[in-house]
Design a protein around this motif. Sequence first.
Motif, mmCIF file in Angstrom:
data_model
loop_
_atom_site.group_PDB
_atom_site.id
_atom_site.type_symbol
_atom_site.label_atom_id
_atom_site.label_comp_id
_atom_site.label_asym_id
_atom_site.label_seq_id
_atom_site.Cartn_x
_atom_site.Cartn_y
_atom_site.Cartn_z
ATOM 1 N N GLU A 82 1.173 -1.000 0.099
ATOM 2 C CA GLU A 82 0.147 0.214 0.180
ATOM 3 C C GLU A 82 0.846 1.308 -0.035
ATOM 4 N N HIS A 220 5.020 -6.150 6.515
ATOM 5 C CA HIS A 220 3.656 -4.791 6.603
ATOM 6 C C HIS A 220 3.103 -5.960 5.653
ATOM 7 N N ARG A 221 3.373 -6.269 4.388
ATOM 8 C CA ARG A 221 2.525 -6.499 3.594
ATOM 9 C C ARG A 221 1.830 -8.204 3.906
ATOM 10 N N ARG A 224 -0.445 -7.356 6.324
ATOM 11 C CA ARG A 224 -1.848 -7.412 6.010
ATOM 12 C C ARG A 224 -2.742 -8.200 4.814
ATOM 13 N N SER A 225 -1.880 -8.898 4.817
ATOM 14 C CA SER A 225 -2.062 -10.503 3.566
ATOM 15 C C SER A 225 -2.598 -11.461 4.517
ATOM 16 N N ASP A 227 -4.029 -11.325 7.977
ATOM 17 C CA ASP A 227 -5.048 -10.330 8.182
ATOM 18 C C ASP A 227 -6.438 -10.218 6.956
#
Length: 550
Positions: A82, A220-221, A224-225, A227
Amino acid sequence: MPTSHVPAPDLILTGGTVHTVDRTRPRAEAVAVTGGRITMVGSAAEVSAVAASSTEVVDLCGRLLLPGFVDAHNHVRLGSDEDSAQLAGADSLAEVHRRIAAWAAAHPGADWIEAEAFDYGAIPGGRMPTAADLDVVTGDRPAFVLTYDVHSVWLNTAALRRLGVTRDTERLPFGVVEKDPATGEPTGFLTGFAVLGLARDGQRALAEFLPWAGDSRRYHRLCRSLDMAAESGLTTVVEPQNSLDDLPLFERARGEGRLRSRLIAALFHGRGTTAAELDEFAAAAKKFDDDQFRVGPLKLYIDDVVEPHTAALLEPYANEPGNSGRTFYDPEEFAAVLTELDRRGFQTFTHATGDRGIRVALDAHEAARRANGPRDARHQLVHVECLHPGDVDRFARLGVVACMQPRHGAPDVAGPGKDWAEGVGQDRWAHAWAFRSLRDAGTTLAFSSDWNVAEMDPLAHLYTAVTRRDRDGGRAWVPEQAITLEEAVEAYTLGSAYANFCENDRGSVTVGKYADFAVVSQDVFAAPAEALRDAAIDLTVVGGEIVYAR
């Protein structure tokens, strides 16, 4: 089922429709869970009779309970970034320019302009992008743009300069340098990124200069994935391409409670992988071997992708006579590699997209079986997009699983007028994403999303598999390869579980298996297929614990 010997459950889900993917009892109304496993499947009355005062009861209110989805090929570690400019849906060069310019203006201090999800079709005429196409909006700041399939990279002139790319440069650690056939100069387009740039050496080289490849952005990626996986009803995820350097990311996620779905990590076997590295892979598989996080299978590539004409075809591309793509190995070499991996007991996932790539991979599996004898290896060919009809029967005969992603074959992604369909040509469309032909031939189908190349939402993939239509419900493309909803759900649950050696405790709502469930907002079996477009995942349960509630 008698209730006298059923322990008092921790959790009961009742009052809906349970589609079990278990042929001994295909439908039920309620499920009881104790100690993270299913202890009862039956009618609402039967299951309610075993409830205790301590039992948590969830009223499904008429909704549909499915086995948790097992996503057999999902790049949760790669994910979607993002912090990069987002180009998904940008269907023209003007729109690409607008989004990149907006990102650059919003990040004046960024050393590199970073963007992802560029669609090849945004460039008119089917040509690949050039550095000059980027220069008009990036100026002197280097730009690094990933294609939507993460198989290619688009660089501007400043990036070529920063990286020292000249007409004499054949490849970088993370990609093959494409040259202008007339001038011999680098075009700004790199192919082979999935093979080189996502490998250990490629990632290390990228991390030296590109923020996208740094540890903080990678973690972070991943989070996020993960989640998104829980929110999508994915109770098991197979991350198909990792190096040993990536495993600490998963350990961290598990330690910090971010790993709510179960995860299987495959290790990348690049060309030239040594026997010593295979020993390291085997040691990692022994170290990480439980039902929450397991390491083991090996990922290989035999060819690349259709859109930039780098997948291997038996006949030339319809819109580029003389080019049939290429394989990353000679057939004899690949057969030797597969035979050795099979001899050592590894399970393999081979990326195979074009009909020649698929055939070379199947030939290699046949050679391995001939040399080593048959075993329950469950080797997989991944993608299987452009299949020659003469190879359909070979999957079941060789025990090879077809790991496929339905949304890749949707008409709005790959159909008439799109780069994929125009590249392979109409004569080869009949066996594009040949779900029906493969299933009828006895092949095990293992469905998956290939996030972030396509949506993670399994309902979107089910819709495409069943209808062969785009999300807007337009005309179906190759409808004769559609399968039923029951068959598609099985491919996304029990088929994928079988493909990954976990069908004994996952993939169906069966007593004794893990209580891994996905609750869908409506019973899509009792509605037209279009209901899949509007339905959502309301609840995800892993091991009897509710890990997501919408």
